[in-house]
Write an enzyme that holds these catalytic residues in place. Sequence first.
Site, PDB file in Angstrom:
ATOM      1  CD  GLN A 189      -2.762  -0.717  -0.352  1.00 40.73           C
ATOM      2  OE1 GLN A 189      -3.392   0.275  -0.666  1.00 40.73           O
ATOM      3  NE2 GLN A 189      -2.542  -1.699  -1.218  1.00 40.73           N
ATOM      4  CG  HIS A 210      -1.351   2.648  -4.004  1.00 43.09           C
ATOM      5  ND1 HIS A 210      -1.690   2.542  -5.328  1.00 43.09           N
ATOM      6  CD2 HIS A 210      -1.854   1.540  -3.404  1.00 43.09           C
ATOM      7  CE1 HIS A 210      -2.368   1.414  -5.515  1.00 43.09           C
ATOM      8  NE2 HIS A 210      -2.478   0.787  -4.369  1.00 43.09           N
ATOM      9  CD  GLU A 244      -8.376   2.406   0.260  1.00 43.79           C
ATOM     10  OE1 GLU A 244      -7.255   2.808   0.670  1.00 43.79           O
ATOM     11  OE2 GLU A 244      -8.733   2.479  -0.928  1.00 43.79           O
ATOM     12  CG  HIS A 245      -7.013  -1.783   1.557  1.00 42.48           C
ATOM     13  ND1 HIS A 245      -6.405  -0.625   1.128  1.00 42.48           N
ATOM     14  CD2 HIS A 245      -7.723  -2.246   0.507  1.00 42.48           C
ATOM     15  CE1 HIS A 245      -6.739  -0.400  -0.144  1.00 42.48           C
ATOM     16  NE2 HIS A 245      -7.542  -1.359  -0.546  1.00 42.48           N
ATOM     17  CG  ASP A 300      -5.361  -3.434  -4.559  1.00 44.08           C
ATOM     18  OD1 ASP A 300      -6.351  -2.996  -3.954  1.00 44.08           O
ATOM     19  OD2 ASP A 300      -4.201  -3.016  -4.390  1.00 44.08           O
ATOM     20  CG  HIS A 348     -50.697  18.280   2.207  1.00 44.60           C
ATOM     21  ND1 HIS A 348     -50.246  19.510   1.795  1.00 44.60           N
ATOM     22  CD2 HIS A 348     -49.675  17.415   1.954  1.00 44.60           C
ATOM     23  CE1 HIS A 348     -49.005  19.392   1.334  1.00 44.60           C
ATOM     24  NE2 HIS A 348     -48.637  18.129   1.414  1.00 44.60           N
TER      25      HIS A 348
END
Lengths: 427, 427
Positions: free
Chosen positions: A258, A261, A326-327, A360, A419
């Site tokens: 990771q 990235h 996230e992961h 992924d 109404h």
Amino acid sequence: MIPIVKADGTVELEFIRQLKKRSGEVDEKVNQAVAQIIAQVKERGDEAVREYTVKFDGRAPENLEISKKELKEAENSRAPELLDALRRAAENIADFHRRQVQQSWLETKKDGVILGQRIRGLQRVGLYVPGGTAAYPSSVLMNAIPAKIAGVQELIMVTPPGKDGRPNQDILAAASIAGVDRVFLMGGAQAAAALAFGTQRVPKVDKIVGPGNIFVATAKKQLYGVVDIDMIAGPSEILVLADETAKPEFLAADLMSQAEHDKLASAILLTPSQEIAEKTKEELERQIRSLSRKEIIEASLRDFGMILVCRSMEEAVDFANELAPEHLEVCCANPMEYIGRLDNAGSVFLGNYSPEPLGDYYAGPNHVLPTSGTARFFSPLSVDSFIKKSSFIYYTEDALREAKDPIASIAQAEGLTAHAHSIQIRF
Amino acid sequence: MIPIVKADGTVELEFIRQLKKRSGEVDEKVNQAVAQIIAQVKERGDEAVREYTVKFDGRAPENLEISKKELKEAENSRAPELLDALRRAAENIADFHRRQVQQSWLETKKDGVILGQRIRGLQRVGLYVPGGTAAYPSSVLMNAIPAKIAGVQELIMVTPPGKDGRPNQDILAAASIAGVDRVFLMGGAQAAAALAFGTQRVPKVDKIVGPGNIFVATAKKQLYGVVDIDMIAGPSEILVLADETAKPEFLAADLMSQAEHDKLASAILLTPSQEIAEKTKEELERQIRSLSRKEIIEASLRDFGMILVCRSMEEAVDFANELAPEHLEVCCANPMEYIGRLDNAGSVFLGNYSPEPLGDYYAGPNHVLPTSGTARFFSPLSVDSFIKKSSFIYYTEDALREAKDPIASIAQAEGLTAHAHSIQIRF
């Protein structure tokens, strides 16, 4: 290199605060530049798109739209190993996402009442795919396949031309495999605007998805409401929970997968074992030497990485739920036991043989996941991201007669007399 | 009064353009004022909330939190007819929304692979309920019931105190019926900020829903990302499709039931029958005299109302799909036939005995619906609005061995070598 820190109840909260600072404010200059691009494309359509393409991508492509034939040619031109890999991945992704499909339904009640919920795919969706070094075929599969399974009638991909005016061939191959309907060669805020408003050549879409640089992300934010958009992704994150049975060489490799990235990416190891902590750090130092993205990994581990030695697995789980990564990898003796306790995470990877890159690329669940702690309330991209629902109500005269007094009662309490009147005039 | 217009392919598109202009830009002063309120509440918590309450609502309430006992007392103090109506409505709403519940699932694949999707309710949700003339108990039911059915663990309502420092009792009664967990007496941007960040007394939530004035709506927009939010509602809309079998007195009453909400509300009748068009206009002129919100209705019908005489029902359906209205009534001989053709609408009301207020209050489907043409891509509020999903992946050593070459292939193509490395180091 990554620091080893002992959890004490404050150091970890301070770290979360630091992480949150990564997603800063968008520069006002970017906001204004994007607003101008959007206004120009809205007003002048293709002509404005062409001008911006020349300005930002060097030159305009010969053909704005890629033909079906070119897509198929791109697919056939790829190496057999890559093609086989993409096709197998596509099959797994389709298999997982097909299980997310919801059905329209109706219920019938007494006195002839019919109530229901209709669910259908969005009519047209735009998929943004970056060019250059961020041109990821896996991203095409992960966005396009759920859209097509949801029943999106026309899926339109946009991707910027390379320096030679031509598109990335891996991207086109993935588009062909995933069943993308049309592909236009344009990028940046101008492409997002073209999708949102439509131009002479590009049809107007209902939603724009897919990753992009700061200009694309800002354009999507500004266009939200004109069209729907997916989440705006922040820097990638991995949190690994490891007990004393975990393997430091695996842990180190996963943290770096990771970290590579982005210098802003965050990789965190949580373990109650001081030995695992130290051995993983040694492994990081050893393995990093052979990796091509060494510099990015080093910066990311130094600035946003941490090995946190906690007092128990319970404390580790609490921290994971607080961070909402996230992961989330669970490298423990009984990984399945953790499913019910990890409340906030985009995707959870269980056991020593479920490394994050498996998700992924290949296993099937989506890799478009909530970042920056938003897994507390956001969900992975899914078939649900590409549907719209509407409800319907059919009452008979008898059924409405039965309901008229309660309805009038509430309407009167709310002071909405017209109404009440619309019910009463029928009897 | 409302104009009667013949459809010619351009007049109706021009009308749609006019409607879209209703949702204007937020004043920069409002944006700045709200940003300051949020910053103050984030920093100083309850003290800041108290100061703003005094400033905007006249005085701070004696007790910030309403006790369970007070909620129950409010419920018991309501007129029996209203109480019965709210309870029956709550039952219908719960019945409809229970059908929307999605289950967590897992699948097992060869080589011991387990994949799944976990679905659960958000932990804590904040519900904003306006005070004053917009204090609608129906709104409490429509927001709170789906949240509780979704499994939200703690549902926290905020509502501003009235001029006497006390809350609206109908609102409290509805909160008691709907099972709201805690109620705080605060309103405006300060209440939204307190929910988003938490204060000494107010717990931090994951999502904020519910209608509000421009300050509340602006605060929700600014807080999006810190928490999730629901849609920002635009002015109300009704579109009525009527063939020659429709009853003008019903049509007129239904158009006015939406027009009374707001001078910016829009009411449109689409019919191929000139006679229905003219008779409905006469009915509007006749019925409006007796209605308490006459002035609002007149302004709304004049500025954003239209009776459009179209050449066929097909043309009417096309226009409806183009406009994508919040509420869509089908007053035709065979209303059920239209379910499959009306692609863009929040809620569809079928037949002469399904007037729109039936859906606002009673039938069961949600009344929080997409406005301003966003039914093209947004959905009604539902149980799905209060859940989060996450996926999980468990691979065995054998299964990963089988997958390792394809994964490495894609990772290499994307230039992400540490991704490939994390798979390869395991073998």
